[in-house]
Scaffold this motif. Structure first.
Motif: not given
Length: 281
Positions: A53, A59, A70, A111, A113
């Motif tokens: 992301r 995120a 995350v 998610v 990042v």
């Protein structure tokens, strides 16, 4: 050159260049001199299969909406005294973030990042700061920014060990070595043999031709690993170069490029595949 055919010799100059790059990197591993050879376009793609992301804020908003945690990879932190930060980051991108099952795990259940630790409030709360967080490492957060897991000072990349705590968080257990199911037996044999010297592998044939491109790439990477561990470095480089040339869109091809150029974790013995006790996981 068709992947699956008998291993074809590369031009001597190509092998010489690859070996020179690899040898230079290995020779300088314990040197105080900074060697900054830029990776090729293919090698620079390593780790890009993870859908990173834009930033942590984005995120967290997605995590809040989806309920997924995350995964924040922290390449470095503000004012870090760490030497060779680009090299460490490449080890991560060419190691766990090039491993297919890890890519899939992060893609489906987290998610992800990739962002440095800075001076913003969240980094301060998580102590992502000089002398507090030693790169490389990562933090797993819920949608409210609460830390569920924090890992730093990563020095060994073993796919099963790296995935184990992440799989516990999202309740996605995997009892075997994280590889393609079709190659589980081959990987297990490689991992249990004396540096893989007696492992018999073949390129081509009905078994190979029925594989998907992703599995072919993994098998070819594994074949190169077997050769490298058996001391056949020239042949390993030829095998990995064949992977780069014939399956250029596969993450293992990007990883192979990184390793051939001397930027990757495997050729520096940071990435290992051996059997580990359950207590380690």
């Amino acid at each position: 050159m068709k992947l699956g055919s008998k291993l074809s010799p590369l031009p001597a100059v190509m092998v010489s260049v690859a070996l020179a790059a690899l040898g230079s990197a290995l020779a300088g591993q314990n040197s105080g001199k900074k060697i900054r050879h830029a990776p090729s376009e293919a090698a620079a793609k390593a780790g890009s299969a993870v859908p990173w992301r834009r930033d942590v804020e984005t995120a967290l908003a997605e995590a809040k909406r989806t309920g997924k945690p995350v995964f924040w990879y922290v390449p470095t932190v503000s004012r870090s005294p760490m030497d060779r930060k680009p090299e460490i980051d490449r080890y991560m991108m060419g190691g766990p973030f090039s491993w297919p099952s890890t890519i899939e795990l992060l893609k489906e259940h987290f998610v992800p990042v990739r962002q440095n630790g800075g001076r913003e409030e969240l980094s301060t709360q998580l102590q992502l700061a000089r002398n507090k967080f030693i790169e490389p490492g990562y933090v797993v957060l819920d949608g409210d920014g609460k830390a569920l897991l924090k890992v730093d000072q990563l020095t060994t990349f073993h796919p099963q060990w790296f995935e184990a705590p992440l799989r516990r968080i999202v309740k996605q257990p995997l009892e075997r070595f994280p590889c393609s199911a079709a190659l589980a037996g081959v990987w297990q044999e490689l991992r249990s043999k004396d540096v893989g010297k007696r492992l018999k592998l073949e390129m081509g044939g009905a078994f190979f031709e029925k594989m998907t491109d992703a599995v072919k790439a993994e098998y070819t990477w594994l074949y190169g690993v077997r050769l490298f561990r058996a001391g056949q470095r020239h042949d390993a480089i030829r095998m990995w170069q064949q992977l780069i040339d014939t399956l250029p869109d596969q993450p293992f091809a990007w990883k192979a490029a990184l390793e051939v150029e001397g930027h990757g974790p495997f050729v520096h013995a940071f990435e290992v595949y051996g059997e580990v006790p359950a207590t380690v996981l």
